[in-house]
Design an enzyme around this catalytic site. Structure first.
Site, PDB file in Angstrom:
ATOM      1  N   GLY A 129      17.449  30.956  36.146  1.00  0.00           N
ATOM      2  CA  GLY A 129      15.995  31.010  36.535  1.00  0.00           C
ATOM      3  C   GLY A 129      15.945  32.344  36.997  1.00  0.00           C
ATOM      4  CG  ASN A 174      32.333  20.098  38.598  1.00  0.00           C
ATOM      5  OD1 ASN A 174      33.086  19.213  38.114  1.00  0.00           O
ATOM      6  ND2 ASN A 174      31.560  20.949  38.133  1.00  0.00           N
ATOM      7  NE  ARG A 198      19.297  22.556  24.532  1.00  0.00           N
ATOM      8  CZ  ARG A 198      18.994  22.629  25.918  1.00  0.00           C
ATOM      9  NH1 ARG A 198      17.502  23.318  26.135  1.00  0.00           N
ATOM     10  NH2 ARG A 198      19.313  22.430  26.845  1.00  0.00           N
ATOM     11  CB  THR A 222      24.678  29.350  29.447  1.00  0.00           C
ATOM     12  OG1 THR A 222      23.541  28.781  30.089  1.00  0.00           O
ATOM     13  CG2 THR A 222      25.985  29.286  30.575  1.00  0.00           C
ATOM     14  CG  ASP A 230      35.858  25.754  39.870  1.00  0.00           C
ATOM     15  OD1 ASP A 230      36.711  24.753  39.681  1.00  0.00           O
ATOM     16  OD2 ASP A 230      35.654  26.379  40.968  1.00  0.00           O
ATOM     17  CG  HIS A 231      34.004  21.337  35.183  1.00  0.00           C
ATOM     18  ND1 HIS A 231      33.176  20.675  34.784  1.00  0.00           N
ATOM     19  CD2 HIS A 231      33.337  22.618  35.031  1.00  0.00           C
ATOM     20  CE1 HIS A 231      31.835  20.951  34.396  1.00  0.00           C
ATOM     21  NE2 HIS A 231      32.057  22.324  34.447  1.00  0.00           N
ATOM     22  N   GLY A 254      26.376  24.990  41.888  1.00  0.00           N
ATOM     23  CA  GLY A 254      27.004  23.731  41.846  1.00  0.00           C
ATOM     24  C   GLY A 254      26.451  22.859  41.043  1.00  0.00           C
ATOM     25  CD  GLU A 255      26.564  22.120  36.351  1.00  0.00           C
ATOM     26  OE1 GLU A 255      27.806  22.255  36.343  1.00  0.00           O
ATOM     27  OE2 GLU A 255      25.797  22.190  35.486  1.00  0.00           O
ATOM     28  CB  THR A 314      30.418  25.574  43.709  1.00  0.00           C
ATOM     29  OG1 THR A 314      29.998  25.433  42.151  1.00  0.00           O
ATOM     30  CG2 THR A 314      29.249  25.455  44.339  1.00  0.00           C
TER      31      THR A 314
END
Length: 330
Positions: free
Chosen positions: A176, A108, A279, A193, A36-37, A104-105, A72
């Protein structure tokens, strides 16, 4: 094993993303996680379609589970609207839809022009949004109305008029341990992730700890992983795909406050092949990828949704469907 397909709507037009998900199911993948972006990570990725429209189309073209990874409900969306969208999808496709939620970020969420808070406030807003959504789900199933007044959200007396008999599971995205522990107390599962094994062990342990503290049955909770990887017929192609399509995996810094794909584009120029170490698995050998996925299964994940970062999706799905998925064991 539940190995699903991660449909990255930043990279593919919606119709193509749906067709690829159907192709993945034909080759043994189970279920779809759709991103979702509002904007892609990088300008060259070129897409960012509306996830709820795509999820509805995915429901028609596939038969497995489906959900947003992740939406989000705190800035672009009021949690009541996310609850309505989720309940509608769950009504259309009973037993298949789960609701993935994140904090959220800026990429977006800043587009609505609100103040962009620090991470701890974003997380608090997310858990309050979860509370609103859960209230709406439970009250609507019972045929009652509900209201909410909290530090971040208000909900006037209402209910969802389209609601399935069983509410969708709610999964919270976390990287986290503190958030993982809170999720264990409050929701049905976590989404994270790929990271190093020790960090993932800590997340899962904190999630289980939160579940114990909340008096919840840990065996009924779901541990979900979205795994980015780069496979191509040669190692050189696999690395070229990683550098061109998914350099964000090599960015060893927090990305939550970056607002523009063009800023990411500038930062991506500093990413080198060695930055992917630990990674992002970059290899032409399906066995290398299989061993990595198996290790994650052994850590305790219940569902893993795979994303090959290159544009070579059909070739990759065929190879993994033939050489990787059948050899994975619980």
């Amino acid at each position: 094993m539940h190995i699903g397909y991660a449909a990255m709507l930043e990279q593919f037009p919606p119709a193509e993303a749906v067709a690829l998900a159907a192709f993945a199911e034909q080759h043994g993948f189970t279920g779809v996680m759709a991103s979702d972006h509002f904007q892609p990570w990088l300008p060259q990725q070129g897409e960012s379609s509306f996830v709820w429209s795509v999820l509805a189309a995915l429901g028609e073209r596939t038969s497995g589970d489906l959900g947003p990874g992740v939406t989000t409900p705190t800035f672009r969306w009021h949690p009541a609207m996310v609850a309505q969208a989720s309940a509608t999808l769950a009504s259309m496709y009973p037993g298949r839809h789960w609701l993935g939620i994140g904090s959220g970020e800026a990429l977006n969420e800043h587009i609505v022009g609100e103040y962009w808070p620090e991470a701890h406030e974003r997380i608090n807003r997310m858990f309050e949004a979860v509370d609103v959504i859960k209230k709406l789900f439970s009250a609507s199933i019972a045929g009652r109305e509900v209201r909410h007044a909290g530090p971040h959200f208000k909900l006037e007396t209402t209910r969802l008029w389209t609601m399935p008999p069983v509410a969708p599971e709610i999964f919270v995205a976390t990287q986290g341990p503190v958030t993982a522990k809170r999720a264990g107390r409050q929701v049905d599962g976590i989404i994270t992730t790929g990271a190093d094994d020790e960090r993932l062990r800590v997340l899962l342990a904190k999630f289980d700890e939160g579940a114990r503290e909340g008096g919840r049955d840990r065996s009924k909770l779901t541990r979900v992983l979205q795994l980015h990887l780069s496979w191509a017929p040669t190692d050189e192609e696999a690395m070229a795909n990683a550098l061109r399509e998914w350099p964000i995996a090599g960015m060893r810094f927090a990305r939550g406050d970056i607002r523009s794909p063009f800023e990411f584009e500038q930062l991506a120029r500093s990413v080198r092949p060695e930055d992917f170490t630990g990674r992002l698995t970059v290899s032409s050998d399906p066995d290398v990828h299989r061993a990595h996925i198996q290790r994650l299964i052994d850590l305790g994940f219940d569902r893993i949704y795979l994303h090959n970062v290159g544009r070579n999706q059909r070739e990759w799905l065929e190879v993994f469907g033939r050489e990787v998925l059948p050899r994975l064991v619980r």
